[in-house]
Design a protein around this motif. Structure first.
Motif, PDB file in Angstrom:
ATOM      1  N   ALA A 192       0.838  -1.205   0.000  1.00 49.61           N
ATOM      2  CA  ALA A 192       0.000   0.000   0.000  1.00 49.61           C
ATOM      3  C   ALA A 192       0.875   1.258   0.000  1.00 49.61           C
ATOM      4  CB  ALA A 192      -0.929  -0.009   1.218  1.00 49.61           C
ATOM      5  N   VAL A 195       2.450   1.859  -3.474  1.00 46.41           N
ATOM      6  CA  VAL A 195       1.464   2.440  -4.399  1.00 46.41           C
ATOM      7  C   VAL A 195       1.273   3.926  -4.105  1.00 46.41           C
ATOM      8  CG1 VAL A 195      -0.974   2.423  -5.062  1.00 46.41           C
ATOM      9  CG2 VAL A 195       0.267   0.259  -4.850  1.00 46.41           C
ATOM     10  N   ASN A 196       1.117   4.260  -2.833  1.00 42.73           N
ATOM     11  CA  ASN A 196       0.892   5.664  -2.483  1.00 42.73           C
ATOM     12  C   ASN A 196       2.140   6.527  -2.703  1.00 42.73           C
ATOM     13  OD1 ASN A 196      -1.759   5.179  -1.962  1.00 42.73           O
ATOM     14  ND2 ASN A 196      -1.594   5.210   0.275  1.00 42.73           N
ATOM     15  N   ALA A 220      -2.220  -4.904  -2.206  1.00 41.44           N
ATOM     16  CA  ALA A 220      -2.766  -3.571  -1.897  1.00 41.44           C
ATOM     17  C   ALA A 220      -4.201  -3.446  -2.388  1.00 41.44           C
ATOM     18  CB  ALA A 220      -1.891  -2.481  -2.518  1.00 41.44           C
ATOM     19  N   SER A 221      -4.637  -4.371  -3.248  1.00 40.57           N
ATOM     20  CA  SER A 221      -6.026  -4.374  -3.719  1.00 40.57           C
ATOM     21  C   SER A 221      -6.970  -5.086  -2.755  1.00 40.57           C
ATOM     22  CB  SER A 221      -6.116  -5.042  -5.103  1.00 40.57           C
ATOM     23  OG  SER A 221      -5.725  -4.139  -6.104  1.00 40.57           O
ATOM     24  N   GLY A 222      -6.467  -5.558  -1.638  1.00 41.90           N
ATOM     25  CA  GLY A 222      -7.319  -6.203  -0.642  1.00 41.90           C
ATOM     26  C   GLY A 222      -8.286  -5.205  -0.009  1.00 41.90           C
TER      27      GLY A 222
ATOM     28  N   ALA B 274      -4.742   3.527  -1.608  1.00 39.86           N
ATOM     29  CA  ALA B 274      -3.832   2.578  -2.270  1.00 39.86           C
ATOM     30  C   ALA B 274      -4.631   1.559  -3.082  1.00 39.86           C
ATOM     31  CB  ALA B 274      -2.965   1.859  -1.229  1.00 39.86           C
ATOM     32  N   LYS B 275      -5.711   1.061  -2.503  1.00 41.43           N
ATOM     33  CA  LYS B 275      -6.540   0.065  -3.202  1.00 41.43           C
ATOM     34  C   LYS B 275      -7.142   0.659  -4.482  1.00 41.43           C
ATOM     35  CE  LYS B 275     -10.812  -2.635  -2.754  1.00 41.43           C
ATOM     36  NZ  LYS B 275     -10.387  -3.637  -3.749  1.00 41.43           N
ATOM     37  N   ARG B 277      -6.065   3.093  -6.299  1.00 34.44           N
ATOM     38  CA  ARG B 277      -5.023   3.275  -7.317  1.00 34.44           C
ATOM     39  C   ARG B 277      -4.595   1.933  -7.905  1.00 34.44           C
ATOM     40  NH1 ARG B 277      -2.495   7.578  -3.271  1.00 34.44           N
ATOM     41  NH2 ARG B 277      -3.255   9.473  -4.292  1.00 34.44           N
ATOM     42  N   ARG B 278      -4.384   0.953  -7.047  1.00 38.80           N
ATOM     43  CA  ARG B 278      -3.961  -0.355  -7.537  1.00 38.80           C
ATOM     44  C   ARG B 278      -5.037  -0.976  -8.421  1.00 38.80           C
ATOM     45  NH1 ARG B 278      -3.535  -4.981  -8.829  1.00 38.80           N
ATOM     46  NH2 ARG B 278      -1.742  -6.355  -8.641  1.00 38.80           N
ATOM     47  N   ASP B 279      -6.311  -0.824  -8.010  1.00 36.04           N
ATOM     48  CA  ASP B 279      -7.419  -1.395  -8.781  1.00 36.04           C
ATOM     49  C   ASP B 279      -7.546  -0.750 -10.160  1.00 36.04           C
ATOM     50  OD1 ASP B 279      -8.031  -3.099  -6.740  1.00 36.04           O
ATOM     51  OD2 ASP B 279      -9.806  -2.014  -6.046  1.00 36.04           O
TER      52      ASP B 279
END
Lengths: 288, 288
Positions: A192, A195-196, A220-222, B274-275, B277-279
């Motif tokens: 996470a 990504v940020n 991080a998609s959780g 973060a999610k 953005r990742r998604d």
């Protein structure tokens, strides 16, 4: 186990239900908070009965499995404590064990026999639609008895996870939380944060990512609410792991920035060690 | 391109060769350092000719692609500079562009037309045996012209990568190195550091890893000598990225350790960002 009650039909609860239904080894009852979720579970063959009536779902069960987010487990546990069979085996699939085991163990101290579990399976995907009957095949399941656990209950819960295809390791809740902070909670925080950090420093880079970034950041998609609960509940161990990671990261970045003539030699040694360790891991199956 | 010379038959060189051979669009010549590798390339249908004679492999080529580790590119480039066709298009697939583009651009200043490339494809696996003709399909390829690049050469190299199925983005070598430090070199350092941190603090945890740890650390299995070269060649940008990551990590760990009543709210906000953005990432294909 002849009657299994699953509390919460998400990815893990749904996958346990499917595995049991495929083996036809037990009658499966599912509790869902919403009627639509209960209907969906029933319509899609996840359960013999599915209902929003919590006490009725668990009343006959000889095995009860909490598969909700950890934050809602104590409340649900209190609601059913006086309704469960006195010999019922009770477990959960939460990713943090210290607080959960202490609280559920206490709630089911008089009625039922509680032992905590944590199957190391799952996905960034969530919900019944992501469930699969083979999710636990060849995965690891951590079972975390404490000083109040009945040895017979520990054996039974171990055999249950083994019957779903998992390998079981026993450890204390504290050992669990420290270990899992390092190999699951910290990696989630790293993914996470990475990504940020990209979003903050160079968002255009998102457009050109390769397979490395895809895999490094998958988790991080959780679901963020669930992960907030997990990280918060295990924050002491997560902080300790993160501090160890940060110290090591500073060490290697300092080396990389140095003009030492040994720089590339030591860097290569560091990467070679990591590669050797990673290459020797027994990896979980690629079903996620 | 009618005659393509590939210098180094590893994962990337081999995959380019296979892609060209499958399309039957060019005669492919491969140079390998070892005679056995040249024989293997020929026996497995990677090339029309394969040899350890560097100057003879490139002599007829209208496209020459350096696919060796970046450290050996300048030496090989000097060896062939006087043997290449004056109109030959020359590129490389190195993961660092600043130093490589400056040096190869200078070497091929009089003879040949050099433009750097970096296909964002690959794997922790290495060598010809891991090569695949569709490796570049739907991936991103960064092409990095500098002030000496001929516009026509940039167009031709762009069309070449597109013909292998890749999408091309143009950027300067410096922009490339900064971007790739963040989305590839730093993630590699994080993966290796995480593995080594677990080894140091709780090696027993390796035995119970789940799919999250498997994916987060996959790239730590990449070839260490190659990655040492990459990290070392791009160390200024990698250090800058790592410092940004460390700062963000400290920020979020400080939040997690705080007793603020907003802690879980802010933590959830961080993970939700973060999610999201990742998604929303356009992910490269799952062929690795």
């Amino acid at each position: 186990m002849n009657n299994v009650a699953i509390i919460g039909p998400g990815l893990l609860g749904g996958s346990i239900a499917l595995a049991l239904r495929e083996k036809k080894s037990a009658r499966v009852a599912i509790w869902a908070r919403r009627q639509e979720a209960a209907d969906e579970a029933l319509d899609n063959g996840f359960a013999d009965v599915a209902s929003t009536g919590l006490r009725e779902v668990v009343a006959q069960a000889d095995l009860i499995i909490f598969c909700t987010p950890i934050g809602s487990m104590p409340g649900l546990a209190k609601e059913i404590a006086s309704a469960v069979r006195s010999d019922a085996l009770i477990t959960d699939v939460g990713s943090v064990k210290g607080a959960v085991v202490a609280e559920l163990g206490w709630i089911f101290g008089e009625q039922g026999r509680f032992v905590g579990s944590h199957p190391m399976a799952g996905s960034h995907e969530t919900g019944m639609k992501a469930a699969r009957g083979d999710l636990f095949q060849e995965t690891m399941c951590l079972v975390t008895p404490d000083e109040h656990s009945e040895p017979a209950a520990v054996k039974e819960i171990t055999a249950f996870w083994q019957s779903l295809g998992a390998q079981v390791r026993l450890m204390t809740p504290a050992e669990h939380d420290e270990m899992v902070a390092l190999i699951s909670h910290l990696p989630h925080l790293l993914a996470a944060t990475l990504v940020n950090a990209v979003a903050e420093h160079n968002p255009a880079a998102f457009e050109v990512i390769g397979p490395g970034f895809r895999d490094t950041t998958r988790i991080a998609s959780g679901p963020s609410a669930m992960w907030t609960e997990i990280l918060s509940a295990n924050r002491d161990a997560v902080r300790k792991s993160a501090e160890a990671m940060i110290a090591k990261l500073i060490e290697i970045v300092t080396l990389l920035s140095s003009d030492s003539s040994h720089r590339d030699f030591l860097m290569n040694e560091f990467l070679t060690e990591a590669k050797a360790r990673r290459d020797s891991l027994r990896l979980p199956p690629k079903n996620v």
